[in-house]
Design a protein around this motif. Structure first.
Motif: not given
Ligand code: ASP
Length: 472
Positions: A172, A194, A196, A218, A234, A370-371, A415
């Motif tokens: 990240e 995260s 992810q 982090r 999340d 987000g993506s 996102i």
């Protein structure tokens, strides 16, 4: 007798009740004593009348003692009514007081604004700080918002799934916190920056619509609005387009504000969308504060920042002017905008590629991003290749992702909201420590628990760990 909550006393006028509470204030007026009692639901004034059995004990009581009080709820005489205050029109005539627990004299006045108090002292005595009106409100509103979000997402078929805390490093862009393994000496788990990869793997797993109030860790340099661990809302959605993900987010934010913060005004709906390039040119950053009036604390100016470059060149440390390798600007698992997919496949004009990435910004703070993701393993492989990973590294670090994507993973995207930051802004607080029950100091310490702390030699031996003294 059953306990009555302080907020419900007004429906017991002329009756005897039992309350359990803290003493916020005690006033000795010679013949009479006045108290302010406080429980989780509110405050009420109590009075010990001359000649009452409770007179003697009232002498010894102090603030923050915990008591059980029997009394009669009386209407206040007209001239003593306080308008617009909970229980401003009633008073508790105290008949009996029992002490449930005494309290040392508090190290600071929790009736005042504790933001004025030295941070170290506040955090060392956080349980006292939490009793203050403001922190009580912050935590209760935080609960209300998360509860509301959960119910809204449930209505839209989202499923809350917990993902592991002991995991492997996710790229990240920050440093990982790591946990040594006792069973596998020399090996470490990483704490998630995260969820992810897990949330994408849940899309491979057929969950379709996932969300989680997820803890993220982090190891970054700390700043006012940063903590070593923080909470994200999340989300990830299968078969969803960029538009759909943005609209789920936007609608949810609008509903949170209208339902739970009716006093606040959203500057513009639909939220304006600002291309990254325009944001940089016009505002000099990618989290523009577009408020028309910065004096108004109830104005919420949401905007989307879109059209981010997918890659940027890292500068090499000894010569910042020299062009370094490519790195991702947000998330290596993203997809580009459709018109750039060929560039990803052919690894050409890399600097021109625009990501299918969107950030949500509120009053100058990035509160989420987000993506749409690369769901085709070949495309992900190309992205990782552009980022400079060798074929071998790609297999050892991302083999599981490529395998999962190749197993029938639907197109997906998502996102994550920075939940602490959102709550900080909604509660008009200057930093996220005010909306987190047990935050760390600016230097990443917890003065109450005294962490981080050393561990015993025996624990270190078990973990096969030796501390090398670092010369500073
Ligand atoms: N994992 C990303 C982050 O933490 C958010 C996302 O792309 O969903 O910023």
């Amino acid at each position: 007798m059953q306990r009555t909550y302080i907020k419900d006393l007004k429906s017991h006028v002329d009756n005897e009740v039992l309350i359990k509470a803290w003493i916020s204030v005690r006033r000795d007026q010679g013949k009479m004593f006045f108290f302010d009692f406080r429980d989780a639901t509110g405050t009420v004034q109590g009075v010990v009348l001359p000649g009452s059995n409770a007179g003697e004990i009232s002498n010894s009581l102090r603030t923050e003692w915990v008591v059980s009080v029997k009394g009669k709820v009386n209407k206040r005489p007209e001239r003593n009514i306080k308008e617009g205050v909970l229980n401003g029109d009633i008073e508790l005539e105290i008949l009996e007081i029992e002490v449930l627990n005494k309290a040392e004299t508090p190290v600071f006045d929790i009736g005042a604004d504790t933001r004025e108090i030295n941070e170290e002292t506040r955090l060392e005595n956080r349980y006292l700080d939490l009793r203050s009106d403001r922190l009580q409100k912050n935590l209760r509103m935080r609960h209300k918002v998360s509860n509301f979000v959960r119910s809204k997402l449930d209505e839209q078929n989202f499923v809350e799934v917990e993902t592991p805390i002991f995991t492997k490093s996710t790229p990240e862009g920050a440093r990982d916190y790591v946990v040594p393994s006792r069973i596998y000496p020399g090996k470490f788990y990483a704490l998630p920056q995260s969820p992810q990869q897990y949330k994408q793997l849940l899309m491979s797993g057929g969950i379709e619509r996932y969300y989680q109030f997820a803890r993220c860790m982090r190891d970054e340099d700390l700043r006012g609005d940063r903590q070593p661990e923080f909470t994200q809302l999340d989300m990830e959605m299968s078969f969803a387009t960029e538009e759909e993900i943005m609209s789920v987010t936007e609608n949810l934010l609008i509903e949170v504000v209208t339902k739970l913060y009716p006093e606040k005004k959203i500057q513009q709906i639909p939220f304006p969308r600002i291309p990254y390039k325009e944001a940089m040119e016009k505002y000099g950053n990618d989290r523009p504060d577009i408020r028309e009036n910065k004096e108004d604390e109830n104005l919420l100016a949401f905007c989307w920042v879109v059209d981010f470059p997918f890659f940027e060149k890292t500068s090499t440390s000894d010569n910042p002017q020299a062009e370094g390798e490519w790195t991702f600007t947000h998330n290596p698992f993203s997809l580009s905008k459709e018109e750039f997919v060929e560039n990803l496949k052919e690894r050409k004009n890399i600097g021109d590629i625009i990501a299918a990435q969107y950030d949500i910004v509120l009053n100058g703070y990035e509160i989420g991003g987000g993506s749409v993701r690369a769901h085709d393993p070949e495309i992900l492989k190309n992205i990782l290749g552009i980022l400079g990973h060798s074929e071998e590294k790609i297999q050892s670090n991302f083999g599981h992702m490529l395998k999962a994507l190749g197993s029938g993973t639907p197109p997906h995207g998502g996102i994550a909201w920075g939940f602490d930051r959102l709550m900080m802004i909604l509660q008009n607080e200057p930093n996220i420590r005010e909306v987190i029950a047990f935050p760390k100091t600016r230097e990443g310490r917890d003065p109450m628990m005294d962490s981080p702390s050393e561990i015993s030699g025996a624990q270190m031996d078990e973990l096969s760990i030796k501390i090398l003294k670092k010369d500073k």
